[in-house]
Write a protein that holds these residues in place. Structure first.
Motif, PDB file in Angstrom:
ATOM      1  N   LEU A 160       0.844  -1.191   0.000  1.00  0.00           N
ATOM      2  CA  LEU A 160       0.000   0.000   0.000  1.00  0.00           C
ATOM      3  C   LEU A 160       0.880   1.242   0.000  1.00  0.00           C
ATOM      4  O   LEU A 160       1.861   1.319   0.746  1.00  0.00           O
ATOM      5  CB  LEU A 160      -0.898   0.013   1.242  1.00  0.00           C
ATOM      6  CG  LEU A 160      -1.825  -1.176   1.439  1.00  0.00           C
ATOM      7  CD1 LEU A 160      -2.575  -1.035   2.742  1.00  0.00           C
ATOM      8  CD2 LEU A 160      -2.792  -1.301   0.275  1.00  0.00           C
ATOM      9  N   TYR A 161       0.500   2.184  -0.836  1.00  0.00           N
ATOM     10  CA  TYR A 161       1.226   3.444  -0.906  1.00  0.00           C
ATOM     11  C   TYR A 161       0.251   4.575  -0.629  1.00  0.00           C
ATOM     12  O   TYR A 161      -0.954   4.434  -0.804  1.00  0.00           O
ATOM     13  CB  TYR A 161       1.824   3.649  -2.311  1.00  0.00           C
ATOM     14  CG  TYR A 161       2.876   2.644  -2.681  1.00  0.00           C
ATOM     15  CD1 TYR A 161       4.197   2.832  -2.298  1.00  0.00           C
ATOM     16  CD2 TYR A 161       2.556   1.511  -3.420  1.00  0.00           C
ATOM     17  CE1 TYR A 161       5.174   1.910  -2.646  1.00  0.00           C
ATOM     18  CE2 TYR A 161       3.524   0.587  -3.776  1.00  0.00           C
ATOM     19  CZ  TYR A 161       4.830   0.798  -3.377  1.00  0.00           C
ATOM     20  OH  TYR A 161       5.792  -0.108  -3.724  1.00  0.00           O
ATOM     21  N   GLY A 162       0.789   5.678  -0.254  1.00  0.00           N
ATOM     22  CA  GLY A 162      -0.029   6.878  -0.099  1.00  0.00           C
ATOM     23  C   GLY A 162      -0.299   7.232   1.347  1.00  0.00           C
ATOM     24  O   GLY A 162      -0.276   6.383   2.241  1.00  0.00           O
ATOM     25  N   GLU A 163      -0.544   8.509   1.521  1.00  0.00           N
ATOM     26  CA  GLU A 163      -0.827   9.025   2.854  1.00  0.00           C
ATOM     27  C   GLU A 163      -2.126   8.408   3.392  1.00  0.00           C
ATOM     28  O   GLU A 163      -3.120   8.327   2.677  1.00  0.00           O
ATOM     29  CB  GLU A 163      -0.955  10.550   2.772  1.00  0.00           C
ATOM     30  CG  GLU A 163      -0.938  11.224   4.114  1.00  0.00           C
ATOM     31  CD  GLU A 163      -0.888  12.745   3.956  1.00  0.00           C
ATOM     32  OE1 GLU A 163      -1.588  13.397   4.728  1.00  0.00           O
ATOM     33  OE2 GLU A 163      -0.163  13.236   3.072  1.00  0.00           O
ATOM     34  N   ASN A 164      -2.107   7.950   4.613  1.00  0.00           N
ATOM     35  CA  ASN A 164      -3.271   7.354   5.284  1.00  0.00           C
ATOM     36  C   ASN A 164      -3.768   6.063   4.625  1.00  0.00           C
ATOM     37  O   ASN A 164      -4.919   5.666   4.834  1.00  0.00           O
ATOM     38  CB  ASN A 164      -4.425   8.349   5.395  1.00  0.00           C
ATOM     39  CG  ASN A 164      -4.046   9.554   6.228  1.00  0.00           C
ATOM     40  OD1 ASN A 164      -3.335   9.439   7.221  1.00  0.00           O
ATOM     41  ND2 ASN A 164      -4.500  10.724   5.817  1.00  0.00           N
ATOM     42  N   ALA A 165      -2.941   5.411   3.845  1.00  0.00           N
ATOM     43  CA  ALA A 165      -3.357   4.176   3.173  1.00  0.00           C
ATOM     44  C   ALA A 165      -3.776   3.114   4.179  1.00  0.00           C
ATOM     45  O   ALA A 165      -4.724   2.365   3.945  1.00  0.00           O
ATOM     46  CB  ALA A 165      -2.226   3.648   2.290  1.00  0.00           C
TER      47      ALA A 165
END
Length: 183
Positions: A160-165
């Motif tokens: 999982l990538y990304g902020e708050n993923a």
């Protein structure tokens, strides 16, 4: 049999029952005293000699935690007194063996068995957070940091990538379980 003889027999039996109960209670109190006495090694040896000798240590199936590491921190071997280990301390020591350890149960089965139930975190995904990669469980709890070069060893675990993923992980896992064709 006359009424007098019957009553004497009942009374004698009653006194035998009371004597037996007093003996059992005394033995129990004495045993508890021995267990918590400052002369613990002598007492543990005593219980070992009367049959409370550890013969088997059962450990639940482990996938990520190494069995030899668990056994090392338990500090008991077959032949020791089954009372030799402090169960709470053994539990604490096993929890500290590995970040994979989620929960631990230690059960003493008299007269001679110790059960170690170790529940491990199950990695459900990998996340990137502050340029570091972590395994996370279904609740999104970070289990263990891994090296980027190790990612390829875990091809069956989603990244999982990304902020708050991680906040959406439980919804994503629920969606995947409902539609098994995704994976």
């Amino acid at each position: 049999m006359s009424h007098e003889r019957l009553s004497d027999k009942i009374l004698n039996n009653h006194y035998l029952n009371i004597s037996y109960l007093i003996f059992v209670a005394s033995f129990f109190v004495f045993s508890i005293f021995l267990i918590f006495s400052p002369q613990k090694q002598y007492i543990k040896d005593f219980f070992s000699k009367i049959g409370f000798k550890l013969e088997k240590i059962y450990v639940s199936e482990l996938e990520y935690v190494k069995l030899d590491e668990v056994m090392q921190v338990v500090g008991l071997e077959t032949g020791d007194s089954v009372f030799a280990g402090n169960l709470k301390q053994i539990q604490k020591n096993i929890k500290e063996v590995s970040p994979w350890v989620s929960q631990v149960g230690v059960i003493r089965e008299l007269p001679n068995i110790l059960h170690l139930v170790v529940k491990e975190h199950v990695p459900k995904a990998m996340i990137e957070d502050d340029n570091m990669i972590f395994f996370v469980d279904a609740a999104g709890k970070k289990i263990l940091e891994i090296e980027p070069k190790q990612i390829h060893d875990f091809e069956n675990i989603m990244m999982l990538y990304g902020e708050n993923a991680v906040l959406y992980l439980s919804n994503l896992l629920e969606f995947i379980e409902e539609d098994s064709e995704i994976f």
